[in-house]
Design an enzyme around this catalytic site. Structure first.
Site, PDB file in Angstrom:
ATOM      1  N   ILE A  98      -0.743   6.253   4.652  1.00 23.86           N
ATOM      2  CA  ILE A  98       0.469   5.947   5.628  1.00 23.86           C
ATOM      3  C   ILE A  98       1.492   5.158   4.867  1.00 23.86           C
ATOM      4  CG2 ILE A  98       0.832   4.505   7.599  1.00 23.86           C
ATOM      5  CD1 ILE A  98      -2.105   5.230   8.454  1.00 23.86           C
ATOM      6  N   THR A 153      -8.632  -9.048   1.904  1.00 22.71           N
ATOM      7  CA  THR A 153      -7.901  -7.900   1.741  1.00 22.71           C
ATOM      8  C   THR A 153      -6.840  -7.715   3.051  1.00 22.71           C
ATOM      9  OG1 THR A 153      -8.957  -6.914   0.094  1.00 22.71           O
ATOM     10  CG2 THR A 153      -7.271  -5.507   0.894  1.00 22.71           C
ATOM     11  N   SER A 199       0.061   5.478  -1.352  1.00 20.44           N
ATOM     12  CA  SER A 199      -0.706   6.682  -0.815  1.00 20.44           C
ATOM     13  C   SER A 199      -0.976   6.621   0.845  1.00 20.44           C
ATOM     14  CB  SER A 199      -2.321   6.692  -1.198  1.00 20.44           C
ATOM     15  OG  SER A 199      -3.029   5.439  -0.850  1.00 20.44           O
ATOM     16  N   ASP A 209      -1.608  -7.324  -6.034  1.00 19.67           N
ATOM     17  CA  ASP A 209      -2.929  -7.151  -5.533  1.00 19.67           C
ATOM     18  C   ASP A 209      -3.264  -8.181  -4.303  1.00 19.67           C
ATOM     19  OD1 ASP A 209      -5.626  -7.102  -4.980  1.00 19.67           O
ATOM     20  OD2 ASP A 209      -6.552  -7.623  -6.929  1.00 19.67           O
ATOM     21  N   GLY A 254       0.700  -1.254   0.045  1.00 18.96           N
ATOM     22  CA  GLY A 254       0.021  -0.120   0.099  1.00 18.96           C
ATOM     23  C   GLY A 254       0.854   1.339  -0.014  1.00 18.96           C
ATOM     24  N   TYR A 265     -23.905  -9.464   7.282  1.00 20.17           N
ATOM     25  CA  TYR A 265     -22.697  -8.722   7.035  1.00 20.17           C
ATOM     26  C   TYR A 265     -23.182  -7.071   7.623  1.00 20.17           C
ATOM     27  CZ  TYR A 265     -19.357  -5.939   4.639  1.00 20.17           C
ATOM     28  OH  TYR A 265     -18.092  -5.078   4.175  1.00 20.17           O
TER      29      TYR A 265
END
Length: 315
Positions: A42, A137, A40, A89, A37, A193
């Protein structure tokens, strides 16, 4: 206007400390780190500051063009920065396996693994591997990536004599998971959910991952540490899904950290000498903090490990 504490903890740092503050005087020359990551928020600031301290940073990104532009922007200000961009990814097991295979083939060492990439409170959807997207993720991809790179990190530790460090981005929202903690039998249950609870569940999984990794490292006698960190409440594009997030960030606007403060705890745990040998802990504001009871449950950590192995078909 922000309302960030300037009261220092035992580490000598506070919520107001920046990533540059907590790494001042630390020489990372000779170290190699992966920061997911990295394009962008942090992740970008973590990458920049590690590069500033001499660390060779590998930037796994979904979009190679974006990654290359970020690399160029860092090198413009830090000409000696050592950065390499690779495609990943984290929500796709196939992509994770391809990244890890390519990384190993390049012969890179690995001293520091920073699992930063993540998503927050999207509408219900499944990953390419048919796992609820936040869990896939924020936890499963990180779990698989870690397992596939552990041998590389162990080899680096043995050859360099330097401690390896794994830093996993969790959140205080790990306390706001479903009542069961981890809903092993309902990970993909769309009817029940709740985007916010599912995010909390994935962040709890991050803390438990660090706990179980630590147990296994200590059992093996391996000099690698694994810790979970809470970066603070920061208005980054992680909250781009709007809805509850817009309300949440509106209410807590006075408590928001800026990006350089948000990256501080990650950089502190990744580089600072004070953290040497510390493992299985939860950090906030560049100090030791106390995670929830669920996050400290060794049985739950072990159960999550076995569950994650089954999901990833790992050995």
């Amino acid at each position: 206007m922000t309302w960030i504490s300037i009261c220092t903890g035992k580490s000598g740092f506070a919520a107001s400390s920046t990533a540059e503050d907590v790494t001042k005087g630390v020489d990372g020359t000779g170290l190699t780190a992966i920061v997911s990551g990295a394009t962008s928020g942090i992740g970008l600031e973590t990458t920049r500051v590690l590069a500033l301290r001499g660390v060779h940073v590998i930037m796994p990104v979904r979009n190679l063009e974006s990654g290359k532009k970020v690399k160029e922007s860092i090198v413009e200000k830090i000409p000696n920065a050592k950065l390499d961009v690779m495609e990943l990814d984290i929500s796709s097991m196939q992509s994770v396996r391809q990244f890890a295979s390519l990384y190993r083939s390049k012969g890179y060492p690995l001293n520091i693994l920073i699992l930063n990439a993540g998503i927050m409170t999207p509408p219900f959807s499944l990953s390419k591997d048919n796992i609820e997207l936040q869990f896939a993720t924020n936890h499963v991809g990180n779990f698989l990536l870690t397992n596939m790179l552990l041998d590389t990190m162990k080899k680096t530790v043995k050859e360099s004599g330097k401690e390896g460090r794994i830093v996993i981005l969790s959140s205080e929202i790990h306390r706001m998971t479903y009542k069961e903690g981890i809903r092993f039998d309902k990970i993909n249950d769309e009817k029940s959910y709740c985007a916010f609870s599912a995010y909390g569940q994935s962040k709890l999984a991050n803390a438990l991952h660090a706990k179980e990794l630590t147990r296994r490292f200590q059992e093996e006698g391996v000099k690698i540490t694994a810790n979970a960190v809470h970066p603070g409440v920061i208005a980054t594009n992680l909250a781009r899904n709007g809805g509850f997030n817009a309300v949440f960030y509106g209410i807590f606007n006075r408590f928001l950290k800026n990006i350089s403060q948000g990256a501080a705890t990650t950089c502190y745990v990744a580089l600072h000498p004070q953290v040497k040998g510390v493992s299985g802990q939860y950090f906030a504001d560049s100090n030791l903090s106390k995670a929830s009871n669920y996050a400290q449950d060794p049985e739950l950590a072990n159960k999550l490990w076995d569950f994650s192995l089954r999901l990833t078909n790992s050995k």
